[in-house]
Design a protein around this motif. Sequence first.
Motif, PDB file in Angstrom:
ATOM      1  N   CYS A   8      36.098  46.816  32.774  1.00 13.40           N
ATOM      2  CA  CYS A   8      34.969  47.194  31.930  1.00 13.40           C
ATOM      3  C   CYS A   8      33.778  47.592  32.798  1.00 13.40           C
ATOM      4  CB  CYS A   8      34.581  46.023  31.030  1.00 13.40           C
ATOM      5  SG  CYS A   8      35.921  45.453  29.976  1.00 13.40           S
ATOM      6  N   GLN A   9      32.816  48.207  32.203  1.00  4.33           N
ATOM      7  CA  GLN A   9      31.611  48.628  32.907  1.00  4.33           C
ATOM      8  C   GLN A   9      30.883  47.426  33.497  1.00  4.33           C
ATOM      9  OE1 GLN A   9      30.550  51.770  33.486  1.00  4.33           O
ATOM     10  NE2 GLN A   9      28.930  50.884  34.738  1.00  4.33           N
ATOM     11  N   ALA A  10      30.524  47.504  34.747  1.00  6.21           N
ATOM     12  CA  ALA A  10      29.880  46.387  35.427  1.00  6.21           C
ATOM     13  C   ALA A  10      28.419  46.266  35.034  1.00  6.21           C
ATOM     14  CB  ALA A  10      29.984  46.551  36.934  1.00  6.21           C
ATOM     15  N   ALA A  11      27.987  45.018  34.935  1.00  6.84           N
ATOM     16  CA  ALA A  11      26.573  44.722  34.764  1.00  6.84           C
ATOM     17  C   ALA A  11      25.946  44.567  36.139  1.00  6.84           C
ATOM     18  CB  ALA A  11      26.425  43.430  33.948  1.00  6.84           C
ATOM     19  N   PRO A  12      24.623  44.488  36.234  1.00  7.12           N
ATOM     20  CA  PRO A  12      24.003  44.320  37.552  1.00  7.12           C
ATOM     21  C   PRO A  12      24.540  43.094  38.276  1.00  7.12           C
ATOM     22  CG  PRO A  12      22.356  44.827  35.893  1.00  7.12           C
ATOM     23  CD  PRO A  12      23.641  44.601  35.159  1.00  7.12           C
ATOM     24  N   PRO A  13      24.879  43.203  39.576  1.00  8.43           N
ATOM     25  CA  PRO A  13      25.466  42.089  40.317  1.00  8.43           C
ATOM     26  C   PRO A  13      24.451  40.981  40.557  1.00  8.43           C
ATOM     27  CG  PRO A  13      24.980  43.897  41.799  1.00  8.43           C
ATOM     28  CD  PRO A  13      24.698  44.403  40.413  1.00  8.43           C
ATOM     29  N   ARG A  14      24.985  39.786  40.741  1.00  8.41           N
ATOM     30  CA  ARG A  14      24.109  38.661  41.081  1.00  8.41           C
ATOM     31  C   ARG A  14      24.441  38.218  42.501  1.00  8.41           C
ATOM     32  NH1 ARG A  14      26.712  33.321  38.100  1.00  8.41           N
ATOM     33  NH2 ARG A  14      28.681  33.384  39.208  1.00  8.41           N
ATOM     34  N   THR A  15      23.903  37.081  42.904  1.00  6.09           N
ATOM     35  CA  THR A  15      24.127  36.586  44.253  1.00  6.09           C
ATOM     36  C   THR A  15      25.610  36.292  44.478  1.00  6.09           C
ATOM     37  OG1 THR A  15      21.968  35.552  44.019  1.00  6.09           O
ATOM     38  CG2 THR A  15      23.247  34.937  45.917  1.00  6.09           C
ATOM     39  N   MET A  16      26.068  36.469  45.726  1.00  2.00           N
ATOM     40  CA  MET A  16      27.474  36.329  46.044  1.00  2.00           C
ATOM     41  C   MET A  16      27.985  34.898  45.877  1.00  2.00           C
ATOM     42  SD  MET A  16      29.362  36.837  49.705  1.00  2.00           S
ATOM     43  CE  MET A  16      28.517  38.364  50.053  1.00  2.00           C
ATOM     44  N   SER A  17      29.174  34.755  45.282  1.00  2.00           N
ATOM     45  CA  SER A  17      29.869  33.473  45.189  1.00  2.00           C
ATOM     46  C   SER A  17      31.358  33.762  45.084  1.00  2.00           C
ATOM     47  CB  SER A  17      29.384  32.675  43.972  1.00  2.00           C
ATOM     48  OG  SER A  17      30.049  31.428  43.893  1.00  2.00           O
ATOM     49  N   ILE A  18      32.101  33.417  46.142  1.00  2.00           N
ATOM     50  CA  ILE A  18      33.513  33.795  46.244  1.00  2.00           C
ATOM     51  C   ILE A  18      34.350  32.562  46.572  1.00  2.00           C
ATOM     52  CG2 ILE A  18      35.193  35.237  47.466  1.00  2.00           C
ATOM     53  CD1 ILE A  18      32.856  37.064  48.272  1.00  2.00           C
ATOM     54  N   ILE A  19      35.398  32.328  45.788  1.00  2.00           N
ATOM     55  CA  ILE A  19      36.375  31.278  46.057  1.00  2.00           C
ATOM     56  C   ILE A  19      37.640  31.920  46.610  1.00  2.00           C
ATOM     57  CG2 ILE A  19      37.942  29.590  45.001  1.00  2.00           C
ATOM     58  CD1 ILE A  19      35.178  28.479  45.238  1.00  2.00           C
ATOM     59  N   VAL A  20      38.162  31.356  47.701  1.00  2.00           N
ATOM     60  CA  VAL A  20      39.394  31.851  48.326  1.00  2.00           C
ATOM     61  C   VAL A  20      40.321  30.664  48.551  1.00  2.00           C
ATOM     62  CG1 VAL A  20      40.364  32.942  50.395  1.00  2.00           C
ATOM     63  CG2 VAL A  20      38.225  33.794  49.413  1.00  2.00           C
ATOM     64  N   TRP A  21      41.610  30.847  48.193  1.00  2.00           N
ATOM     65  CA  TRP A  21      42.529  29.712  48.281  1.00  2.00           C
ATOM     66  C   TRP A  21      43.960  30.189  48.469  1.00  2.00           C
ATOM     67  CZ3 TRP A  21      44.034  25.917  43.780  1.00  2.00           C
ATOM     68  CH2 TRP A  21      44.552  24.724  44.333  1.00  2.00           C
ATOM     69  N   ASN A  22      44.619  29.653  49.486  1.00  2.00           N
ATOM     70  CA  ASN A  22      46.077  29.767  49.586  1.00  2.00           C
ATOM     71  C   ASN A  22      46.631  28.623  48.752  1.00  2.00           C
ATOM     72  OD1 ASN A  22      48.804  29.649  50.236  1.00  2.00           O
ATOM     73  ND2 ASN A  22      48.489  30.251  52.356  1.00  2.00           N
ATOM     74  N   CYS A  23      46.981  28.934  47.518  1.00  2.00           N
ATOM     75  CA  CYS A  23      47.307  27.881  46.545  1.00  2.00           C
ATOM     76  C   CYS A  23      48.758  27.417  46.632  1.00  2.00           C
ATOM     77  CB  CYS A  23      46.979  28.351  45.135  1.00  2.00           C
ATOM     78  SG  CYS A  23      47.747  29.921  44.692  1.00  2.00           S
ATOM     79  N   ARG A  24      49.573  28.110  47.438  1.00  2.00           N
ATOM     80  CA  ARG A  24      50.969  27.719  47.635  1.00  2.00           C
ATOM     81  C   ARG A  24      51.737  27.630  46.317  1.00  2.00           C
ATOM     82  NH1 ARG A  24      53.412  28.356  51.944  1.00  2.00           N
ATOM     83  NH2 ARG A  24      54.631  26.453  51.785  1.00  2.00           N
ATOM     84  N   GLY A  25      51.459  28.583  45.435  1.00  2.00           N
ATOM     85  CA  GLY A  25      52.152  28.634  44.146  1.00  2.00           C
ATOM     86  C   GLY A  25      51.304  28.104  43.017  1.00  2.00           C
ATOM     87  N   LEU A  26      51.246  28.861  41.928  1.00  2.00           N
ATOM     88  CA  LEU A  26      50.446  28.448  40.767  1.00  2.00           C
ATOM     89  C   LEU A  26      51.323  27.983  39.603  1.00  2.00           C
ATOM     90  CD1 LEU A  26      47.485  30.986  40.587  1.00  2.00           C
ATOM     91  CD2 LEU A  26      47.343  28.514  40.901  1.00  2.00           C
ATOM     92  N   GLY A  27      52.568  27.600  39.897  1.00  2.00           N
ATOM     93  CA  GLY A  27      53.459  27.151  38.834  1.00  2.00           C
ATOM     94  C   GLY A  27      53.341  25.671  38.526  1.00  2.00           C
ATOM     95  N   ILE A  28      52.516  24.953  39.287  1.00  2.00           N
ATOM     96  CA  ILE A  28      52.356  23.513  39.104  1.00  2.00           C
ATOM     97  C   ILE A  28      51.088  23.256  38.290  1.00  2.00           C
ATOM     98  CG2 ILE A  28      52.056  21.307  40.289  1.00  2.00           C
ATOM     99  CD1 ILE A  28      53.462  22.564  42.701  1.00  2.00           C
ATOM    100  N   PRO A  29      51.190  22.589  37.151  1.00  2.00           N
ATOM    101  CA  PRO A  29      50.020  22.393  36.280  1.00  2.00           C
ATOM    102  C   PRO A  29      48.822  21.776  36.987  1.00  2.00           C
ATOM    103  CG  PRO A  29      52.020  21.807  35.099  1.00  2.00           C
ATOM    104  CD  PRO A  29      52.429  22.088  36.515  1.00  2.00           C
ATOM    105  N   ARG A  30      49.029  20.788  37.863  1.00  2.00           N
ATOM    106  CA  ARG A  30      47.873  20.149  38.522  1.00  2.00           C
ATOM    107  C   ARG A  30      47.186  21.106  39.490  1.00  2.00           C
ATOM    108  NH1 ARG A  30      49.404  17.756  43.591  1.00  2.00           N
ATOM    109  NH2 ARG A  30      51.640  17.902  43.977  1.00  2.00           N
ATOM    110  N   ARG A  31      47.929  22.091  40.010  1.00  2.00           N
ATOM    111  CA  ARG A  31      47.314  23.079  40.894  1.00  2.00           C
ATOM    112  C   ARG A  31      46.449  24.033  40.081  1.00  2.00           C
ATOM    113  NH1 ARG A  31      51.554  24.537  45.208  1.00  2.00           N
ATOM    114  NH2 ARG A  31      51.344  22.300  45.406  1.00  2.00           N
TER     115      ARG A  31
END
Length: 252
Positions: A8-31
Amino acid sequence: EKFISGGCQAAPPRTMSIIVWNCRGLGIPRRVQELSDIVKAKGPNLIFLMETKKKSSYLEKIRCRLKFDNLFVVPRRHLSGGLALLWKNELDLHIWTFSPHHIDAVINPRIDDAWRFTGFYGALETVNREDSWSLLRYLSTQLDLPWVCIGDFNEITRLEEKSGGAIRPEKQMQEFRDCLDFCGFKDLGFTGLPFTWSNRRYDGPLVWVRLDRAVASADRLIQFPSVRLHQLTGFSSNHKPIWLCSDSIHSR
């Protein structure tokens, strides 16, 4: 092959906040729950996930659960690997290139403060690590923009970034340092936990390594001088999540 939703059309950006994760698979509910809790606590507008190990249709459900507007997926291969980039509409983000080891994007491409984000996943096998550095070198020649590169590089730059286990060969670390220098990258450092990965062998030799990091070009550091990397706690994956944000967000 790729999958992308939203846009969708972007709104004005705000301050940067980025999460990065090697999650080793997202098939586990607790993950999935841990990812949801991190997103709720930190409020990122961009998320880069590695080793999702899931189909695009499943990741679309994750996007909806996290209440993100857009999703770009590099699909898994033979039940392993897989990358995902999620972002909010407030970011005017455009995918530039991608592979099983990276997603490269341009943010705010039509205005003066345009910059480049690359989510990177280095080769797991040492014998293939040079391919990772060749990819980074190639990417460095493709765009002339302030650049942030963040992810699991599967390598260290010095012995202090590892605790336990075999000594890392100097040549191996030097090749990584040479690649970072070629690209004009400076390590952003970190606050929080000293290491991001563990072999979790608590009944044997325990190894801790700082495999996940953020690096940036000099012009990007000038553009956002208050950005810091925080190495977070995490329990469901052997990799800890990392969070890149401006001081103004962290102090809220």
